[in-house]
Design a protein around this motif. Sequence first.
Motif, mmCIF file in Angstrom:
data_model
loop_
_atom_site.group_PDB
_atom_site.id
_atom_site.type_symbol
_atom_site.label_atom_id
_atom_site.label_comp_id
_atom_site.label_asym_id
_atom_site.label_seq_id
_atom_site.Cartn_x
_atom_site.Cartn_y
_atom_site.Cartn_z
ATOM 1 N N ALA A 13 0.823 -1.213 0.000
ATOM 2 C CA ALA A 13 0.000 0.000 0.000
ATOM 3 C C ALA A 13 0.857 1.264 0.000
ATOM 4 O O ALA A 13 0.525 2.250 -0.656
ATOM 5 N N ASN A 14 1.986 1.235 0.716
ATOM 6 C CA ASN A 14 2.817 2.439 0.866
ATOM 7 C C ASN A 14 4.286 2.235 0.541
ATOM 8 O O ASN A 14 5.071 3.165 0.733
ATOM 9 N N ASN A 15 4.663 1.019 0.133
ATOM 10 C CA ASN A 15 6.075 0.764 -0.117
ATOM 11 C C ASN A 15 6.230 -0.479 -1.001
ATOM 12 O O ASN A 15 5.246 -1.064 -1.444
ATOM 13 N N SER A 28 14.264 -7.033 1.737
ATOM 14 C CA SER A 28 14.462 -5.608 1.838
ATOM 15 C C SER A 28 13.155 -4.885 1.573
ATOM 16 O O SER A 28 12.214 -5.468 1.029
ATOM 17 N N MET A 29 13.143 -3.602 1.926
ATOM 18 C CA MET A 29 11.981 -2.748 1.667
ATOM 19 C C MET A 29 12.463 -1.390 1.206
ATOM 20 O O MET A 29 13.599 -1.003 1.476
ATOM 21 N N GLY A 30 11.584 -0.655 0.521
ATOM 22 C CA GLY A 30 11.912 0.691 0.085
ATOM 23 C C GLY A 30 10.656 1.460 -0.255
ATOM 24 O O GLY A 30 9.573 0.885 -0.392
ATOM 25 N N ASP A 35 14.478 2.250 -5.059
ATOM 26 C CA ASP A 35 15.050 2.203 -3.704
ATOM 27 C C ASP A 35 15.114 0.769 -3.196
ATOM 28 O O ASP A 35 16.091 0.358 -2.562
ATOM 29 N N THR A 36 14.072 0.010 -3.468
ATOM 30 C CA THR A 36 14.020 -1.384 -3.014
ATOM 31 C C THR A 36 15.057 -2.223 -3.740
ATOM 32 O O THR A 36 15.711 -3.077 -3.138
ATOM 33 N N ARG A 37 15.233 -1.980 -5.018
ATOM 34 C CA ARG A 37 16.253 -2.701 -5.800
ATOM 35 C C ARG A 37 17.649 -2.437 -5.224
ATOM 36 O O ARG A 37 18.445 -3.360 -5.039
ATOM 37 N N ILE A 38 17.935 -1.183 -4.927
ATOM 38 C CA ILE A 38 19.245 -0.819 -4.375
ATOM 39 C C ILE A 38 19.453 -1.475 -3.017
ATOM 40 O O ILE A 38 20.512 -2.072 -2.753
ATOM 41 N N GLU A 42 22.161 -4.474 -1.771
ATOM 42 C CA GLU A 42 23.004 -4.307 -0.583
ATOM 43 C C GLU A 42 22.765 -5.436 0.416
ATOM 44 O O GLU A 42 23.708 -5.971 1.007
ATOM 45 N N ALA A 43 21.496 -5.798 0.627
ATOM 46 C CA ALA A 43 21.166 -6.864 1.580
ATOM 47 C C ALA A 43 21.741 -8.202 1.123
ATOM 48 O O ALA A 43 22.310 -8.949 1.931
#
Length: 98
Positions: A13-15, A28-30, A35-38, A42-43
């Motif tokens: 809904a928001n991310n 991961s989240m973004g 942002d999530t791909r980046i 990293e994760a």
Amino acid sequence: MTREYLVVYEKGANNWSAFSPDVPGCGSMGDDLEDTRISMREALELYLEESAKAGEPIPDAAATSVDFKEFDPEHETKQYVVEWLSVSLPTTKATQAA
């Protein structure tokens, strides 16, 4: 040296959130897809680096498909993006020999 892992991105809904079927427990989240791909790259790289430091094997990139029924049986998520994400592998004796 790099390796491509299959990654699934889910729009909430928001991310956005992400996971790789080949690396359970690493996600991961973004705020948006990029942002999530980046953060997922990293994760994954941190997970692989810590696994190598602990003497654990680096997970193979073996998944070629995703069974959405397995983790979303009610079809609650309405948007997915699936891609091969290239990540850097940690330098170990095994990766140097490959």
